[in-house]
Design an enzyme around this catalytic site. Structure first.
Site, PDB file in Angstrom:
ATOM      1  CE  LYS A   1      -4.878 -64.110 -19.908  1.00 35.86           C
ATOM      2  NZ  LYS A   1      -6.108 -64.522 -20.601  1.00 35.86           N
TER       3      LYS A   1
ATOM      4  N   GLY B   1      -4.174 -71.231 -19.492  1.00 38.90           N
ATOM      5  CA  GLY B   1      -3.459 -71.870 -20.601  1.00 38.90           C
ATOM      6  C   GLY B   1      -3.068 -70.772 -21.563  1.00 38.90           C
ATOM      7  CG  HIS B   2      -1.284 -67.668 -20.510  1.00 40.85           C
ATOM      8  ND1 HIS B   2      -0.745 -66.772 -19.617  1.00 40.85           N
ATOM      9  CD2 HIS B   2      -2.602 -67.749 -20.197  1.00 40.85           C
ATOM     10  CE1 HIS B   2      -1.703 -66.341 -18.807  1.00 40.85           C
ATOM     11  NE2 HIS B   2      -2.827 -66.924 -19.130  1.00 40.85           N
TER      12      HIS B   2
ATOM     13  CG  ASP C   1      -9.086 -68.919 -22.942  1.00 41.22           C
ATOM     14  OD1 ASP C   1      -8.042 -69.131 -22.311  1.00 41.22           O
ATOM     15  OD2 ASP C   1     -10.122 -69.596 -22.814  1.00 41.22           O
TER      16      ASP C   1
ATOM     17  CD  GLN D   1      -7.355 -67.385 -14.340  1.00 38.15           C
ATOM     18  OE1 GLN D   1      -6.883 -66.767 -13.400  1.00 38.15           O
ATOM     19  NE2 GLN D   1      -6.752 -68.446 -14.836  1.00 38.15           N
TER      20      GLN D   1
HETATM   21  P1  GDP Z   1      -4.506 -66.632 -23.307  1.00 40.14           P
HETATM   22  O1  GDP Z   1      -5.017 -67.576 -22.269  1.00 40.14           O
HETATM   23  O2  GDP Z   1      -5.070 -65.259 -23.169  1.00 40.14           O
HETATM   24  O3  GDP Z   1      -3.019 -66.618 -23.415  1.00 40.14           O
HETATM   25  O4  GDP Z   1      -5.071 -67.184 -24.706  1.00 40.14           O
HETATM   26  P2  GDP Z   1      -5.090 -68.719 -25.181  1.00 40.14           P
HETATM   27  O5  GDP Z   1      -3.727 -69.143 -25.526  1.00 40.14           O
HETATM   28  O6  GDP Z   1      -5.858 -69.564 -24.227  1.00 40.14           O
HETATM   29  O7  GDP Z   1      -6.019 -68.603 -26.456  1.00 40.14           O
HETATM   30  C1  GDP Z   1      -5.730 -67.766 -27.520  1.00 40.14           C
HETATM   31  C2  GDP Z   1      -5.643 -68.634 -28.789  1.00 40.14           C
HETATM   32  O8  GDP Z   1      -5.665 -67.786 -29.920  1.00 40.14           O
HETATM   33  C3  GDP Z   1      -4.358 -69.416 -28.882  1.00 40.14           C
HETATM   34  O9  GDP Z   1      -4.593 -70.594 -29.603  1.00 40.14           O
HETATM   35  C4  GDP Z   1      -3.436 -68.473 -29.672  1.00 40.14           C
HETATM   36  O10 GDP Z   1      -2.422 -69.186 -30.388  1.00 40.14           O
HETATM   37  C5  GDP Z   1      -4.424 -67.863 -30.628  1.00 40.14           C
HETATM   38  N1  GDP Z   1      -4.157 -66.468 -31.028  1.00 40.14           N
HETATM   39  C6  GDP Z   1      -3.661 -65.450 -30.303  1.00 40.14           C
HETATM   40  N2  GDP Z   1      -3.706 -64.295 -31.015  1.00 40.14           N
HETATM   41  C7  GDP Z   1      -4.225 -64.615 -32.221  1.00 40.14           C
HETATM   42  C8  GDP Z   1      -4.570 -63.857 -33.374  1.00 40.14           C
HETATM   43  O11 GDP Z   1      -4.402 -62.643 -33.445  1.00 40.14           O
HETATM   44  N3  GDP Z   1      -5.116 -64.544 -34.419  1.00 40.14           N
HETATM   45  C9  GDP Z   1      -5.344 -65.884 -34.379  1.00 40.14           C
HETATM   46  N4  GDP Z   1      -5.882 -66.456 -35.454  1.00 40.14           N
HETATM   47  N5  GDP Z   1      -5.046 -66.623 -33.303  1.00 40.14           N
HETATM   48  C10 GDP Z   1      -4.518 -65.997 -32.232  1.00 40.14           C
HETATM   49  P1  IMO Z   2      -6.449 -67.991 -19.225  1.00 44.76           P
HETATM   50  O1  IMO Z   2      -5.374 -67.417 -18.342  1.00 44.76           O
HETATM   51  C1  IMO Z   2     -10.695 -68.930 -19.701  1.00 44.76           C
HETATM   52  C2  IMO Z   2     -12.858 -70.207 -16.119  1.00 44.76           C
HETATM   53  C3  IMO Z   2     -13.355 -71.640 -16.054  1.00 44.76           C
HETATM   54  C4  IMO Z   2     -14.583 -71.470 -15.210  1.00 44.76           C
HETATM   55  C5  IMO Z   2     -14.173 -70.397 -14.198  1.00 44.76           C
HETATM   56  C6  IMO Z   2     -13.708 -70.938 -12.858  1.00 44.76           C
HETATM   57  O2  IMO Z   2      -5.999 -69.070 -20.128  1.00 44.76           O
HETATM   58  O3  IMO Z   2      -7.196 -66.887 -19.899  1.00 44.76           O
HETATM   59  P2  IMO Z   2     -11.479 -72.183 -12.044  1.00 44.76           P
HETATM   60  O4  IMO Z   2     -10.813 -73.426 -12.537  1.00 44.76           O
HETATM   61  O5  IMO Z   2     -10.634 -70.966 -12.111  1.00 44.76           O
HETATM   62  O6  IMO Z   2     -12.121 -72.353 -10.699  1.00 44.76           O
HETATM   63  O7  IMO Z   2     -12.722 -71.951 -13.073  1.00 44.76           O
HETATM   64  O8  IMO Z   2     -13.121 -69.679 -14.810  1.00 44.76           O
HETATM   65  N1  IMO Z   2     -11.409 -70.051 -16.372  1.00 44.76           N
HETATM   66  C7  IMO Z   2     -10.906 -69.638 -17.542  1.00 44.76           C
HETATM   67  N2  IMO Z   2     -11.494 -69.343 -18.718  1.00 44.76           N
HETATM   68  N3  IMO Z   2      -9.367 -68.761 -19.573  1.00 44.76           N
HETATM   69  C8  IMO Z   2      -8.757 -69.007 -18.400  1.00 44.76           C
HETATM   70  O9  IMO Z   2      -7.448 -68.722 -18.175  1.00 44.76           O
HETATM   71  C9  IMO Z   2      -9.515 -69.519 -17.332  1.00 44.76           C
HETATM   72  N4  IMO Z   2      -9.230 -69.885 -16.060  1.00 44.76           N
HETATM   73  C10 IMO Z   2     -10.398 -70.202 -15.483  1.00 44.76           C
HETATM   74  O10 IMO Z   2     -13.649 -72.128 -17.336  1.00 44.76           O
HETATM   75  O11 IMO Z   2     -15.634 -70.949 -15.974  1.00 44.76           O
HETATM   76 MG    MG Z   3      -5.992 -69.416 -22.118  1.00 42.07          MG
END
Ligand code: GDP
Ligand code: IMO
Ligand code: MG
Length: 428
Positions: free
Chosen positions: A16, A40-41, A13, A222
């Site tokens: 990416k 979840g991207h 998270d 991840q």
């Molecule tokens: P990912 O799994 O690495 O793609 O990240 P996620 O989407 O799960 O979580 C990142 C969250 O931070 C999302 O809600 C993005 O919209 C938000 N986000 C990404 N970059 C920034 C940033 O520079 N500032 C803020 N405030 N939010 C950001």
């Molecule tokens: P993105 O790509 C954050 C975590 C779960 C749990 C562990 C194992 O959005 O960064 P799993 O379902 O893979 O067997 O869970 O890994 N986990 C993540 N945490 N971002 C993710 O993906 C994750 N994918 C799995 O919360 O601790």
């Molecule tokens: Mg994510």
């Protein structure tokens, strides 16, 4: 041409999806290499949020083709939903998405096994996303899996039933109630849908593209600390989330890799169970969670929040061979008087900058360096040179410690909120 890799340096998270979406027009192909719908991207374009779980984050840009690599595990039901949602937004997904025939399928019983195993672990649960990830990778390495390429085989249903029977026998060891009929029907409907997609030998597609001078950005899911080998085992996911995972998960040779872009938040988060040395179980942690909207993009669970952990990041940079860092979410710390950064772990009274073998069973006292907050809204800056001195001071402290440049600074969730330190030519 070359392959650049973009992956998470913390516990996932890191943002990416946002950075890949921005960089996507610079590449011919965006290729996801591991994980599955546990990811979840999030992409935010013109105020509209899209969360991608299996489809690569280049799908909302016009130029690149998108590939789901052999290292990914696919739940056809989630994939179908995701594609239909994108189609309803006017994105012609089928024109720009290829799927590896060697990617493994998540079966309905994999998801039930995931849930049953987690329930049986009680307080020691991993905190899995319950998407069936671990049982699917177990069947892959156990050589019992079903792959995307198998769905057109006349023996598909027979093999499916054989695996299902094995899973139902396994489920007898758990005291776990479940009902399979309805989810199985939906799953088979989704399999029919998947048959209409572009199923390819992606290792040939990608290597031919490289031979023809095309550029590839490999998309990680991840983060490094969730890697099956180098993460905080057993509180990890079931795939290799690191640079080498891109070679396995796409079939590209290591000699083709050029830039490795590591993403880190200006602080740190983790969702699910497991060690997190700099976690803040106090008002500051709560403030970061609230300001940063730190709730899972896949499960909605609150993310645990803490200060940036430099020994952890140094480890991730070493494992991945990171050549440049993209820092996200510094804007969440805009109002902080003081920002802290962990520089050392104190273990048994001794200071160390190394990640211990078993983080889950080691008492770590993080040692912090305090830095002056920038107290400015970073969102208003579009160029590096205009960034406030105090923020640049924070950046150079981090860069010096890590021995790696922070070349991109994300200052908001929206696509356009990205400040570059140097010209983009550095990326292939
Ligand atoms: P990912 O799994 O690495 O793609 O990240 P996620 O989407 O799960 O979580 C990142 C969250 O931070 C999302 O809600 C993005 O919209 C938000 N986000 C990404 N970059 C920034 C940033 O520079 N500032 C803020 N405030 N939010 C950001
Ligand atoms: P993105 O790509 C954050 C975590 C779960 C749990 C562990 C194992 O959005 O960064 P799993 O379902 O893979 O067997 O869970 O890994 N986990 C993540 N945490 N971002 C993710 O993906 C994750 N994918 C799995 O919360 O601790
Ligand atoms: Mg994510």
């Amino acid at each position: 041409m070359n392959v650049d890799i973009l992956l998470g340096l913390q516990w996932g998270d890191e943002g990416k999806g946002k950075i890949i979406d921005y960089l996507a027009p610079k590449y011919d192909i965006i290729a996801r290499f591991q994980g599955g719908p546990n990811a979840g991207h999030t992409l935010v374009i013109n105020g509209e949020k899209t969360v991608l779980h299996t489809v690569p984050s280049g799908i909302l840009q016009d130029r690149p083709m998108n590939v789901i690599g052999n290292g990914v595990v696919i739940d056809p039901v989630t994939l179908r939903k995701e594609i239909e949602n994108l189609n309803s937004k006017g994105v012609d997904v089928n024109k720009r998405l290829f799927i590896s025939k060697k990617a493994h399928l998540i079966l309905p019983t994999h998801k039930i096994l995931d849930a049953a195993s987690e329930a049986a672990k009680g307080v020691e649960k991993i905190g899995s996303t319950l998407r069936g990830i671990s049982p699917t990778y177990m069947d892959k390495t156990g050589r019992n899996g079903l792959r995307i390429g198998d769905i057109i085989s006349p023996a598909f249903k027979t093999i499916y039933n054989r695996i299902k029977e094995k899973h139902l026998n396994l489920l007898k060891i758990y005291d776990f109630e479940f009902s399979l009929d309805e989810i199985e029907t939906t799953w088979f409907e989704a399999i029919e849908f998947v048959k209409s997609l572009n199923l390819i030998d992606s290792e040939y597609y990608l290597n031919n593209a490289l031979a023809n001078g095309k550029s590839i950005l490999a998309e990680g899911a991840q983060g490094t600390m969730l890697d099956i080998d180098f993460g905080t085992y057993p509180y990890v996911t079931s795939s290799n989330t690191i640079t080498s995972g891109a070679c396995n998960g796409l079939g590209i040779p290591p000699t083709k890799i050029k830039e490795v872009i590591g993403i880190a938040k200006a602080y740190c988060t983790r969702v699910g169970s497991g060690p997190f040395p700099t976690e803040l179980l106090n008002d500051t942690g709560e403030l970061i969670r609230k300001t940063g909207s730190e709730f899972g993009a896949t499960t909605g669970r609150p993310r645990r929040c803490g200060w940036i952990d430099l020994p952890q990041l140094r480890y991730a940079i070493m494992i991945n061979g990171v050549t440049q860092i993209a820092m996200t979410k510094a804007d969440i710390l805009n109002d902080f008087e003081v920002i802290e950064a962990c520089t050392d772990y104190k273990v048994d009274g001794k200071l160390s900058r190394e990640v211990p073998y078993d983080m889950a069973n080691t008492v770590i006292e993080p040692q912090y360096h305090k830095l002056c907050g920038w107290k400015t809204d970073l969102r208003k800056f579009n160029t590096y040179d205009d960034l406030p001195e105090t923020f640049l001071g924070y950046l150079s402290f981090v860069e010096e410690y890590l021995g790696t440049e922070v070349t991109m600074i994300s200052t908001g969730p929206e696509r356009e909120r990205l400040v570059f330190k140097r010209a983009m030519e550095a990326v292939s």
